[in-house]
Design a protein around this motif. Sequence first.
Motif, PDB file in Angstrom:
ATOM      1  N   THR A   1     -79.004  58.345 -25.936  1.00 52.97           N
ATOM      2  CA  THR A   1     -78.615  58.635 -24.556  1.00 52.97           C
ATOM      3  C   THR A   1     -79.324  57.673 -23.608  1.00 52.97           C
ATOM      4  O   THR A   1     -80.251  56.947 -24.007  1.00 52.97           O
ATOM      5  CB  THR A   1     -78.982  60.078 -24.181  1.00 52.97           C
ATOM      6  OG1 THR A   1     -80.409  60.210 -24.213  1.00 52.97           O
ATOM      7  CG2 THR A   1     -78.332  61.080 -25.136  1.00 52.97           C
ATOM      8  N   GLU A   2     -78.917  57.680 -22.348  1.00 53.66           N
ATOM      9  CA  GLU A   2     -79.548  56.812 -21.348  1.00 53.66           C
ATOM     10  C   GLU A   2     -81.061  57.058 -21.254  1.00 53.66           C
ATOM     11  O   GLU A   2     -81.832  56.087 -21.235  1.00 53.66           O
ATOM     12  CB  GLU A   2     -78.880  57.007 -19.987  1.00 53.66           C
ATOM     13  CG  GLU A   2     -79.404  56.071 -18.923  1.00 53.66           C
ATOM     14  CD  GLU A   2     -78.733  56.295 -17.578  1.00 53.66           C
ATOM     15  OE1 GLU A   2     -79.405  56.065 -16.559  1.00 53.66           O
ATOM     16  OE2 GLU A   2     -77.556  56.701 -17.555  1.00 53.66           O
ATOM     17  N   PRO A   3     -81.527  58.327 -21.221  1.00 58.92           N
ATOM     18  CA  PRO A   3     -82.992  58.529 -21.208  1.00 58.92           C
ATOM     19  C   PRO A   3     -83.687  57.996 -22.461  1.00 58.92           C
ATOM     20  O   PRO A   3     -84.808  57.494 -22.383  1.00 58.92           O
ATOM     21  CB  PRO A   3     -83.140  60.046 -21.080  1.00 58.92           C
ATOM     22  CG  PRO A   3     -81.886  60.498 -20.400  1.00 58.92           C
ATOM     23  CD  PRO A   3     -80.815  59.585 -20.933  1.00 58.92           C
ATOM     24  N   HIS A   4     -83.047  58.094 -23.626  1.00 61.85           N
ATOM     25  CA  HIS A   4     -83.632  57.536 -24.856  1.00 61.85           C
ATOM     26  C   HIS A   4     -83.798  56.021 -24.727  1.00 61.85           C
ATOM     27  O   HIS A   4     -84.855  55.462 -25.034  1.00 61.85           O
ATOM     28  CB  HIS A   4     -82.745  57.818 -26.073  1.00 61.85           C
ATOM     29  CG  HIS A   4     -82.661  59.242 -26.469  1.00 61.85           C
ATOM     30  ND1 HIS A   4     -81.526  59.776 -27.025  1.00 61.85           N
ATOM     31  CD2 HIS A   4     -83.557  60.255 -26.403  1.00 61.85           C
ATOM     32  CE1 HIS A   4     -81.732  61.046 -27.290  1.00 61.85           C
ATOM     33  NE2 HIS A   4     -82.963  61.363 -26.920  1.00 61.85           N
ATOM     34  N   ILE A   5     -82.726  55.357 -24.283  1.00 65.32           N
ATOM     35  CA  ILE A   5     -82.751  53.896 -24.144  1.00 65.32           C
ATOM     36  C   ILE A   5     -83.783  53.488 -23.099  1.00 65.32           C
ATOM     37  O   ILE A   5     -84.523  52.517 -23.292  1.00 65.32           O
ATOM     38  CB  ILE A   5     -81.338  53.372 -23.798  1.00 65.32           C
ATOM     39  CG1 ILE A   5     -80.418  53.583 -25.010  1.00 65.32           C
ATOM     40  CG2 ILE A   5     -81.373  51.910 -23.396  1.00 65.32           C
ATOM     41  CD1 ILE A   5     -78.945  53.384 -24.731  1.00 65.32           C
ATOM     42  N   ASP A   6     -83.857  54.235 -22.010  1.00 60.19           N
ATOM     43  CA  ASP A   6     -84.849  53.987 -20.964  1.00 60.19           C
ATOM     44  C   ASP A   6     -86.269  54.064 -21.521  1.00 60.19           C
ATOM     45  O   ASP A   6     -87.112  53.208 -21.243  1.00 60.19           O
ATOM     46  CB  ASP A   6     -84.678  55.035 -19.859  1.00 60.19           C
ATOM     47  CG  ASP A   6     -84.521  54.411 -18.498  1.00 60.19           C
ATOM     48  OD1 ASP A   6     -84.374  53.179 -18.421  1.00 60.19           O
ATOM     49  OD2 ASP A   6     -84.549  55.168 -17.516  1.00 60.19           O
ATOM     50  N   LEU A   7     -86.521  55.108 -22.305  1.00 60.99           N
ATOM     51  CA  LEU A   7     -87.845  55.301 -22.908  1.00 60.99           C
ATOM     52  C   LEU A   7     -88.193  54.128 -23.820  1.00 60.99           C
ATOM     53  O   LEU A   7     -89.265  53.518 -23.704  1.00 60.99           O
ATOM     54  CB  LEU A   7     -87.873  56.617 -23.693  1.00 60.99           C
ATOM     55  CG  LEU A   7     -89.101  56.902 -24.557  1.00 60.99           C
ATOM     56  CD1 LEU A   7     -90.349  57.065 -23.702  1.00 60.99           C
ATOM     57  CD2 LEU A   7     -88.872  58.148 -25.409  1.00 60.99           C
ATOM     58  N   ILE A   8     -87.289  53.788 -24.728  1.00 60.02           N
ATOM     59  CA  ILE A   8     -87.539  52.692 -25.673  1.00 60.02           C
ATOM     60  C   ILE A   8     -87.732  51.370 -24.933  1.00 60.02           C
ATOM     61  O   ILE A   8     -88.678  50.619 -25.214  1.00 60.02           O
ATOM     62  CB  ILE A   8     -86.402  52.592 -26.712  1.00 60.02           C
ATOM     63  CG1 ILE A   8     -86.376  53.844 -27.589  1.00 60.02           C
ATOM     64  CG2 ILE A   8     -86.564  51.342 -27.577  1.00 60.02           C
ATOM     65  CD1 ILE A   8     -85.134  53.972 -28.460  1.00 60.02           C
ATOM     66  N   ASN A   9     -86.859  51.081 -23.967  1.00 62.55           N
ATOM     67  CA  ASN A   9     -86.960  49.822 -23.228  1.00 62.55           C
ATOM     68  C   ASN A   9     -88.261  49.723 -22.444  1.00 62.55           C
ATOM     69  O   ASN A   9     -88.881  48.648 -22.396  1.00 62.55           O
ATOM     70  CB  ASN A   9     -85.771  49.650 -22.280  1.00 62.55           C
ATOM     71  CG  ASN A   9     -84.494  49.321 -23.024  1.00 62.55           C
ATOM     72  OD1 ASN A   9     -84.501  48.962 -24.196  1.00 62.55           O
ATOM     73  ND2 ASN A   9     -83.372  49.472 -22.340  1.00 62.55           N
ATOM     74  N   THR A  10     -88.685  50.819 -21.819  1.00 65.77           N
ATOM     75  CA  THR A  10     -89.939  50.813 -21.051  1.00 65.77           C
ATOM     76  C   THR A  10     -91.119  50.479 -21.951  1.00 65.77           C
ATOM     77  O   THR A  10     -91.973  49.662 -21.603  1.00 65.77           O
ATOM     78  CB  THR A  10     -90.164  52.176 -20.365  1.00 65.77           C
ATOM     79  OG1 THR A  10     -89.087  52.409 -19.455  1.00 65.77           O
ATOM     80  CG2 THR A  10     -91.476  52.215 -19.617  1.00 65.77           C
ATOM     81  N   VAL A  11     -91.166  51.088 -23.125  1.00 57.98           N
ATOM     82  CA  VAL A  11     -92.285  50.842 -24.047  1.00 57.98           C
ATOM     83  C   VAL A  11     -92.203  49.419 -24.604  1.00 57.98           C
ATOM     84  O   VAL A  11     -93.222  48.726 -24.703  1.00 57.98           O
ATOM     85  CB  VAL A  11     -92.325  51.917 -25.151  1.00 57.98           C
ATOM     86  CG1 VAL A  11     -93.472  51.651 -26.125  1.00 57.98           C
ATOM     87  CG2 VAL A  11     -92.487  53.317 -24.537  1.00 57.98           C
ATOM     88  N   LEU A  12     -90.992  48.950 -24.932  1.00 51.97           N
ATOM     89  CA  LEU A  12     -90.835  47.574 -25.421  1.00 51.97           C
ATOM     90  C   LEU A  12     -91.290  46.551 -24.381  1.00 51.97           C
ATOM     91  O   LEU A  12     -91.867  45.517 -24.729  1.00 51.97           O
ATOM     92  CB  LEU A  12     -89.376  47.305 -25.796  1.00 51.97           C
ATOM     93  CG  LEU A  12     -88.888  47.883 -27.125  1.00 51.97           C
ATOM     94  CD1 LEU A  12     -87.368  47.780 -27.234  1.00 51.97           C
ATOM     95  CD2 LEU A  12     -89.557  47.198 -28.317  1.00 51.97           C
ATOM     96  N   GLU A  13     -91.027  46.822 -23.104  1.00 53.77           N
ATOM     97  CA  GLU A  13     -91.419  45.896 -22.038  1.00 53.77           C
ATOM     98  C   GLU A  13     -92.926  45.837 -21.837  1.00 53.77           C
ATOM     99  O   GLU A  13     -93.455  44.843 -21.347  1.00 53.77           O
ATOM    100  CB  GLU A  13     -90.758  46.311 -20.718  1.00 53.77           C
ATOM    101  CG  GLU A  13     -89.277  46.058 -20.674  1.00 53.77           C
ATOM    102  CD  GLU A  13     -88.590  46.714 -19.482  1.00 53.77           C
ATOM    103  OE1 GLU A  13     -89.294  47.209 -18.572  1.00 53.77           O
ATOM    104  OE2 GLU A  13     -87.349  46.733 -19.458  1.00 53.77           O
ATOM    105  N   ASN A  14     -93.633  46.889 -22.225  1.00 50.88           N
ATOM    106  CA  ASN A  14     -95.066  46.972 -21.953  1.00 50.88           C
ATOM    107  C   ASN A  14     -95.972  46.673 -23.142  1.00 50.88           C
ATOM    108  O   ASN A  14     -97.192  46.638 -22.981  1.00 50.88           O
ATOM    109  CB  ASN A  14     -95.401  48.359 -21.397  1.00 50.88           C
ATOM    110  CG  ASN A  14     -94.987  48.496 -19.956  1.00 50.88           C
ATOM    111  OD1 ASN A  14     -95.639  47.982 -19.067  1.00 50.88           O
ATOM    112  ND2 ASN A  14     -93.868  49.166 -19.727  1.00 50.88           N
ATOM    113  N   HIS A  15     -95.381  46.489 -24.335  1.00 52.33           N
ATOM    114  CA  HIS A  15     -96.207  46.275 -25.527  1.00 52.33           C
ATOM    115  C   HIS A  15     -95.569  45.230 -26.441  1.00 52.33           C
ATOM    116  O   HIS A  15     -94.354  45.240 -26.639  1.00 52.33           O
ATOM    117  CB  HIS A  15     -96.383  47.589 -26.292  1.00 52.33           C
ATOM    118  CG  HIS A  15     -97.040  48.657 -25.483  1.00 52.33           C
ATOM    119  ND1 HIS A  15     -98.396  48.731 -25.320  1.00 52.33           N
ATOM    120  CD2 HIS A  15     -96.515  49.674 -24.741  1.00 52.33           C
ATOM    121  CE1 HIS A  15     -98.685  49.758 -24.542  1.00 52.33           C
ATOM    122  NE2 HIS A  15     -97.563  50.336 -24.167  1.00 52.33           N
TER     123      HIS A  15
END
Length: 193
Positions: A23-37
Amino acid sequence: MKQKTEKAEVGVIVARFQVPYLTEPHIDLINTVLENHPRVIIFLGLSHFIGTRNNPLDFETRKQMILEAYPNDKQLSILYIKDINNNDELWSKKLDEMISDMLPPGQNAILYGGRDSFINHYSGKYKTIELEPKSWISGTEIRKSISSRVKSSPDFRAGVIWATQNKWPTTLATVDAVIFKRNEEKIITHILL
């Protein structure tokens, strides 16, 4: 979910993703963590039982769903962590061990979750961050909606067959009772409850 996070070499997501698509919140969560680590590990919660209402999808099915959305992402690892019922402390210790096994010496990790995530149950050594989603979508409601209609496609029928073939055997508990007439060996009735 654009939120500034602390620096650590590894970002860890612990989630279930028990839906047919991210879902959009799942993708948001994964993308946020990928951008920061520079490296991200996703631990998918693994139930003791396959094919239940709350956990209909096995690990491999959910892993493939994530890899389909992130096919060439070399910084992403997907593992599972088994549920440990009614023992958050033991589960937290197991998660910490699994994370430590994945970290090179001197590196650190931060754990991420969303609303209603594992964070309230975690008592381990790593820092946790709860990310607020821009929108909220209920996996339970998605599953209920899917279960209310039959689709006419080979993929749907194949999915039903897969689910029935990979379900744990069902045990039906029964109790036998026999009633004897007092001081006689004669059976009055045989009851199967």
